[in-house]
Scaffold this motif. Structure first.
Motif, PDB file in Angstrom:
ATOM      1  N   MET A 133     -16.294  -6.788  24.654  1.00 54.12           N
ATOM      2  CA  MET A 133     -17.266  -5.732  24.896  1.00 54.12           C
ATOM      3  C   MET A 133     -17.546  -4.894  23.648  1.00 54.12           C
ATOM      4  O   MET A 133     -18.597  -4.272  23.540  1.00 54.12           O
ATOM      5  CB  MET A 133     -16.768  -4.822  26.017  1.00 54.12           C
ATOM      6  CG  MET A 133     -16.661  -5.542  27.339  1.00 54.12           C
ATOM      7  SD  MET A 133     -16.880  -4.416  28.694  1.00 54.12           S
ATOM      8  CE  MET A 133     -16.842  -5.566  30.051  1.00 54.12           C
ATOM      9  N   ILE A 155     -13.685  -1.205  34.162  1.00 58.84           N
ATOM     10  CA  ILE A 155     -14.543  -2.387  34.010  1.00 58.84           C
ATOM     11  C   ILE A 155     -13.771  -3.699  34.117  1.00 58.84           C
ATOM     12  O   ILE A 155     -14.237  -4.650  34.760  1.00 58.84           O
ATOM     13  CB  ILE A 155     -15.333  -2.330  32.679  1.00 58.84           C
ATOM     14  CG1 ILE A 155     -16.349  -3.472  32.616  1.00 58.84           C
ATOM     15  CG2 ILE A 155     -14.400  -2.336  31.484  1.00 58.84           C
ATOM     16  CD1 ILE A 155     -17.436  -3.416  33.651  1.00 58.84           C
ATOM     17  N   ILE A 158     -13.173  -1.011  24.882  1.00 58.35           N
ATOM     18  CA  ILE A 158     -14.521  -0.988  25.460  1.00 58.35           C
ATOM     19  C   ILE A 158     -15.335   0.079  24.743  1.00 58.35           C
ATOM     20  O   ILE A 158     -14.806   1.090  24.289  1.00 58.35           O
ATOM     21  CB  ILE A 158     -14.482  -0.716  26.976  1.00 58.35           C
ATOM     22  CG1 ILE A 158     -13.711   0.577  27.278  1.00 58.35           C
ATOM     23  CG2 ILE A 158     -13.866  -1.900  27.716  1.00 58.35           C
ATOM     24  CD1 ILE A 158     -13.715   0.969  28.745  1.00 58.35           C
ATOM     25  N   VAL A 169     -19.069   2.497  28.953  1.00 61.85           N
ATOM     26  CA  VAL A 169     -18.389   1.557  29.848  1.00 61.85           C
ATOM     27  C   VAL A 169     -17.178   2.238  30.468  1.00 61.85           C
ATOM     28  O   VAL A 169     -16.361   2.838  29.763  1.00 61.85           O
ATOM     29  CB  VAL A 169     -17.956   0.277  29.099  1.00 61.85           C
ATOM     30  CG1 VAL A 169     -17.251  -0.683  30.049  1.00 61.85           C
ATOM     31  CG2 VAL A 169     -19.168  -0.397  28.462  1.00 61.85           C
ATOM     32  N   ASP A 170     -17.050   2.131  31.789  1.00 68.67           N
ATOM     33  CA  ASP A 170     -15.964   2.790  32.516  1.00 68.67           C
ATOM     34  C   ASP A 170     -14.635   2.069  32.308  1.00 68.67           C
ATOM     35  O   ASP A 170     -14.594   0.848  32.121  1.00 68.67           O
ATOM     36  CB  ASP A 170     -16.291   2.814  34.009  1.00 68.67           C
ATOM     37  CG  ASP A 170     -15.356   3.715  34.794  1.00 68.67           C
ATOM     38  OD1 ASP A 170     -14.321   3.185  35.268  1.00 68.67           O
ATOM     39  OD2 ASP A 170     -15.640   4.911  34.921  1.00 68.67           O
ATOM     40  N   LYS A 179     -25.933   1.343  31.740  1.00 69.78           N
ATOM     41  CA  LYS A 179     -25.524   0.789  33.038  1.00 69.78           C
ATOM     42  C   LYS A 179     -26.252  -0.523  33.328  1.00 69.78           C
ATOM     43  O   LYS A 179     -25.679  -1.447  33.905  1.00 69.78           O
ATOM     44  CB  LYS A 179     -25.794   1.804  34.148  1.00 69.78           C
ATOM     45  CG  LYS A 179     -24.876   3.019  34.111  1.00 69.78           C
ATOM     46  CD  LYS A 179     -25.142   3.958  35.278  1.00 69.78           C
ATOM     47  CE  LYS A 179     -24.193   5.151  35.248  1.00 69.78           C
ATOM     48  NZ  LYS A 179     -24.448   6.081  36.384  1.00 69.78           N
ATOM     49  N   ILE A 238     -24.519  -3.265  31.415  1.00 69.63           N
ATOM     50  CA  ILE A 238     -23.252  -3.599  32.064  1.00 69.63           C
ATOM     51  C   ILE A 238     -23.508  -4.499  33.269  1.00 69.63           C
ATOM     52  O   ILE A 238     -22.811  -5.494  33.480  1.00 69.63           O
ATOM     53  CB  ILE A 238     -22.499  -2.316  32.498  1.00 69.63           C
ATOM     54  CG1 ILE A 238     -22.076  -1.512  31.265  1.00 69.63           C
ATOM     55  CG2 ILE A 238     -21.274  -2.670  33.346  1.00 69.63           C
ATOM     56  CD1 ILE A 238     -21.586  -0.117  31.596  1.00 69.63           C
TER      57      ILE A 238
END
Length: 311
Positions: A7, A146, A138, A142-143, A112, A115
């Motif tokens: 990522m 993920i 990440i 990005v959470d 988002k 993603i």
């Protein structure tokens, strides 16, 4: 099939100097550039071992194009999602005494929508014959959940997951029960809340407890202390091999690559163990994040000592 997910890829810039002088003039003796980021490093090593993989994730700007070109030149299949902004450049400064100073850029911000595009791509690849390698940091946007989200997603289609992450990303991902994990000593100590250097037996006990969550394989890299591999009815420790080290950067990625390659080829436990230790040892002899040559890995594999635990 192996899918590596990076990522937050990077161009790895490796700089060699005699001694770092903070605030002063530093003359560079040698510079190396390569496509990097943990998942990409894994794909490069798999390619060197004779296997194949598809590298995916996010790439942006001229740096992203450079990474894509490098992978194409190396005949590594890739399927990245283009994003705005510039993929980062990570600079590693090596001194003659072996000290390494790392300067890592943050990378682009991911939306988002991007993603979601990645999740759809990974779901399309997922089936019972697929192993996803989720490795590294990440980017912004990005959470931290993920990797857990990806694990749940691909598990529904029968795929498996190999995780190599740290900190909160590691903890949240474990709750999704990946199939293989490769923490190093420090990551495992941090996960357990230890404020001291754990013994090999303590690390082994931690690996056993993590396996009780349903995780099939736990490989713990311990630097100069070697490595632990813990599976059902298979617990071993391997001392580190004696090699002429250039840098420890990339050693963990090489072990992850060996784990993934072993899964893909259906290698039995001893062959997997030898390959993991040999690939990791070979990686420390290379410059920057370049993978070890297969010939060297094959030679080192014959030198691996496997000590069975729990007997």
């Amino acid at each position: 099939m192996i899918i590596t997910v990076t990522m937050n890829p990077a161009i790895d810039k490796t700089v060699e100097i005699d001694q770092l002088i903070p605030g002063g003039l530093n003359r560079i003796r040698k510079v190396e550039y390569d496509a990097g980021g943990k998942g990409i490093n894994v794909s490069k090593t798999i390619r060197e071992l004779g296997g194949t993989s598809i590298a995916t994730g996010f790439l942006g700007g001229n740096a992203g194009k450079t990474i894509e070109n490098v992978l194409n030149e190396k005949s590594i299949k890739n399927d990245f999602i283009p994003v705005e902004g510039e993929t980062r450049t990570n600079t590693k400064v090596f001194e003659k005494n072996g000290a390494v100073t790392e300067l890592n850029e943050p990378g682009p911000v991911i939306s988002k929508k991007q993603i979601q595009t990645l999740l759809q791509k990974l779901e399309a690849y997922a089936d019972e014959d697929t192993l996803f390698v989720l490795a590294g940091s990440i980017p912004k946007g990005v959470d931290q959940n993920i990797y857990a989200e990806i694990t749940h997603l691909v598990h529904k289609k029968g795929a498996q997951v190999l995780l190599d992450a740290d900190g909160k990303l590691f903890r949240t991902s474990l709750e999704a029960v990946p199939d293989i994990i490769k923490p190093n000593r420090v990551e495992l100590e941090e996960y357990a809340g230890f404020d001291y250097r754990a013994s090999v037996e303590e690390l082994l006990d931690l690996a056993r407890k993590i396996r009780q969550k349903g995780i099939g394989t736990v490989a713990v890299s311990m630097g100069k202390s070697g490595a632990l591999l813990v599976k059902e009815d298979y617990e071993v420790r391997c001392p580190a091999l004696s090699v002429k080290a250039h840098s420890t950067v990339g050693a963990g990625d090489a072990m992850v690559a060996a784990l993934a390659y072993s899964w893909d080829q259906g290698l039995e436990n001893e062959s997997m163990t030898r390959l993991c230790i040999a690939a990791s040892a070979g990686a420390v002899t290379t410059i920057g994040t370049k993978p070890p040559a297969k010939e060297l890995v094959d030679q080192l594999a014959q030198q691996v000592i496997i000590e069975k635990k729990g007997e």
